[in-house]
Design a protein around this motif. Structure first.
Motif, short mmCIF file in Angstrom:
data_model
loop_
_atom_site.label_atom_id
_atom_site.label_comp_id
_atom_site.label_asym_id
_atom_site.label_seq_id
_atom_site.Cartn_x
_atom_site.Cartn_y
_atom_site.Cartn_z
N ILE A 157 0.86 -1.29 0.05
CA ILE A 157 0.27 0.00 0.02
C ILE A 157 0.47 1.09 -0.08
O ILE A 157 1.79 1.94 0.84
N LYS A 158 0.70 2.09 -0.77
CA LYS A 158 1.67 3.33 -1.10
C LYS A 158 1.33 4.04 0.79
O LYS A 158 0.36 3.55 2.00
N ARG A 159 2.93 5.00 0.78
CA ARG A 159 3.28 5.10 2.24
C ARG A 159 2.50 6.41 2.68
O ARG A 159 2.06 6.43 3.86
N GLU A 160 1.54 7.00 1.89
CA GLU A 160 0.11 8.55 2.28
C GLU A 160 -0.47 7.81 2.99
O GLU A 160 -1.53 8.55 3.98
N ILE A 161 -1.02 6.61 2.70
CA ILE A 161 -1.69 6.35 3.60
C ILE A 161 -1.87 6.25 4.94
O ILE A 161 -0.88 5.47 5.54
N PRO A 162 -2.72 6.96 5.76
CA PRO A 162 -2.12 7.07 7.12
C PRO A 162 -2.77 5.60 7.85
O PRO A 162 -3.06 4.35 7.33
N LEU A 163 -1.94 5.43 8.77
CA LEU A 163 -1.48 3.78 9.80
C LEU A 163 -2.92 3.68 10.19
O LEU A 163 -3.17 2.01 9.48
N GLU A 164 -4.16 3.83 10.09
CA GLU A 164 -5.17 3.54 10.74
C GLU A 164 -5.83 3.28 9.11
O GLU A 164 -6.47 2.09 9.97
N GLU A 165 -5.53 3.70 8.52
CA GLU A 165 -6.42 2.92 7.42
C GLU A 165 -5.60 1.78 6.72
O GLU A 165 -6.44 1.08 6.63
N ARG A 166 -3.88 2.07 6.96
CA ARG A 166 -3.72 0.78 6.51
C ARG A 166 -4.17 -0.28 7.34
O ARG A 166 -4.18 -1.53 6.43
N LYS A 167 -4.02 -0.46 8.27
CA LYS A 167 -4.24 -1.22 9.44
C LYS A 167 -6.44 -1.38 8.77
O LYS A 167 -6.12 -3.24 9.38
N ARG A 168 -7.07 -0.77 8.78
CA ARG A 168 -8.23 -1.97 8.75
C ARG A 168 -8.40 -1.89 7.19
O ARG A 168 -8.76 -3.17 7.49
N ILE A 169 -7.71 -1.34 5.94
CA ILE A 169 -7.32 -2.70 4.82
C ILE A 169 -6.32 -4.22 5.23
O ILE A 169 -7.32 -4.81 4.50
N ALA A 170 -5.66 -3.52 5.73
CA ALA A 170 -4.84 -5.33 6.10
C ALA A 170 -6.39 -6.09 6.13
O ALA A 170 -6.04 -7.37 6.06
N LEU A 171 -6.71 -5.66 7.62
CA LEU A 171 -7.79 -6.29 8.58
C LEU A 171 -8.51 -7.51 7.91
O LEU A 171 -9.32 -8.23 7.66
N GLU A 172 -8.99 -6.42 6.76
CA GLU A 172 -10.25 -6.29 5.79
C GLU A 172 -9.93 -7.83 5.01
O GLU A 172 -10.53 -8.49 4.48
N VAL A 173 -8.43 -7.93 3.74
CA VAL A 173 -8.60 -8.40 3.10
C VAL A 173 -7.90 -9.89 3.86
O VAL A 173 -8.02 -10.50 3.85
N ALA A 174 -7.19 -9.65 5.37
CA ALA A 174 -6.94 -10.63 5.82
C ALA A 174 -8.08 -11.82 6.24
O ALA A 174 -7.95 -13.35 6.11
N GLU A 175 -9.70 -10.15 7.00
CA GLU A 175 -10.34 -11.69 6.64
C GLU A 175 -11.98 -11.97 5.31
O GLU A 175 -11.78 -13.77 5.97
N ASP A 176 -10.86 -11.88 4.73
CA ASP A 176 -11.73 -11.86 3.44
C ASP A 176 -10.47 -13.46 2.98
O ASP A 176 -11.56 -14.76 2.48
N LEU A 177 -9.53 -13.82 3.29
CA LEU A 177 -8.55 -15.14 3.37
C LEU A 177 -8.83 -16.04 3.87
O LEU A 177 -9.44 -17.01 3.52
N TRP A 178 -9.65 -15.48 5.61
CA TRP A 178 -9.57 -16.18 5.96
C TRP A 178 -10.74 -17.11 6.49
O TRP A 178 -11.28 -18.27 6.69
N ARG A 179 -11.58 -16.19 5.97
CA ARG A 179 -13.16 -16.52 5.65
C ARG A 179 -13.31 -17.99 5.38
O ARG A 179 -13.42 -17.96 3.88
N PRO A 180 -14.23 -18.98 5.88
CA PRO A 180 -14.84 -19.81 4.87
C PRO A 180 -15.07 -19.09 4.06
O PRO A 180 -16.44 -18.48 3.58
N ARG A 181 -15.08 -20.30 2.09
CA ARG A 181 -15.81 -20.11 1.23
C ARG A 181 -16.77 -20.81 1.04
O ARG A 181 -16.67 -21.61 1.31
N VAL A 182 -18.30 -19.67 0.57
CA VAL A 182 -18.92 -20.74 0.54
C VAL A 182 -19.70 -21.03 -1.07
O VAL A 182 -19.05 -19.62 -2.51
N SER A 183 -19.75 -21.98 -0.74
CA SER A 183 -19.92 -23.07 -2.92
C SER A 183 -21.46 -22.08 -3.17
O SER A 183 -21.77 -21.99 -2.45
N SER A 184 -21.24 -21.78 -4.39
CA SER A 184 -22.19 -21.42 -5.30
C SER A 184 -22.86 -22.63 -5.72
O SER A 184 -22.51 -23.59 -6.60
#
Length: 184
Positions: A157-184
């Motif tokens: 992520i570009k350095r200009e992003i504030p720390l708290e925003e960077r952390k929020r994005i990181a946790l959002e992406v991390a949660e997308d990764l570990w949450r169980p996939r639902v088959s359609s």
């Protein structure tokens, strides 16, 4: 006063090790940047290895606390989410991203240092705790990669992003990764 001097030495050394590389940075350069004599620097640290060990030990202690907490929790999605959140809190606190950047940029040196070996060990233990209740290999990989999404946020992520925003994005992406996939 001695602790603040010690902390300043650690911060300046970390900055120089990251800018110039561990091998290309001398104790003299650290002392010069601090505006102190080499003798004053030696009072706190006898070598560059001691400096690295000192800032790594703090991170290792905090990772041990996270590991100990996680091992006391029942495995499952709730523990995984809390573990990831605690890890992100630690990762984005104080100089941890700088420490991780140092380890990333000085791989050849830290492979031989006990601090580097111990840091890798702790990271693998945290990754294992993230994935220990996952049912299949893809789920295990997604859970472990969620942890590394926090790290990747510092580099991707570009350095200009504030720390708290960077952390929020990181946790959002991390949660997308570990949450169980639902088959359609």
């Amino acid at each position: 006063m001695a602790e603040s001097t010690r902390g300043r030495i650690q911060a300046v050394a970390l900055e120089l090790f990251t800018e110039n590389g561990y091998e290309k940075t001398s104790l003299r350069e650290i002392a010069e940047r601090l505006g102190v004599t080499k003798a004053a620097l030696y009072y706190h640290f006898k070598s560059k290895d001691e400096i690295v060990s000192s800032f790594a030990e703090d991170r290792l202690r905090r990772l041990d606390e996270i590991i100990e907490w996680a091992q006391a929790q029942p495995p499952g999605p709730e523990r995984r989410q809390k573990l990831l959140s605690r890890y992100a809190d630690e990762f984005f606190a104080s100089n941890h991203p700088s420490v991780m950047r140092f380890f990333e940029q000085n791989q050849t040196v830290v492979k031989t240092m006990s601090a580097g070996v111990e840091m890798r060990d702790r990271m693998m233990r945290v990754a294992g705790l993230m994935a220990d209740d996952a049912d299949d290999p893809p789920a295990q990989l997604r859970a472990a990669l969620a942890l590394f999404a926090v790290h990747g946020s510092w580099f991707a992520i570009k350095r200009e992003i504030p720390l708290e925003e960077r952390k929020r994005i990181a946790l959002e992406v991390a949660e997308d990764l570990w949450r169980p996939r639902v088959s359609s």
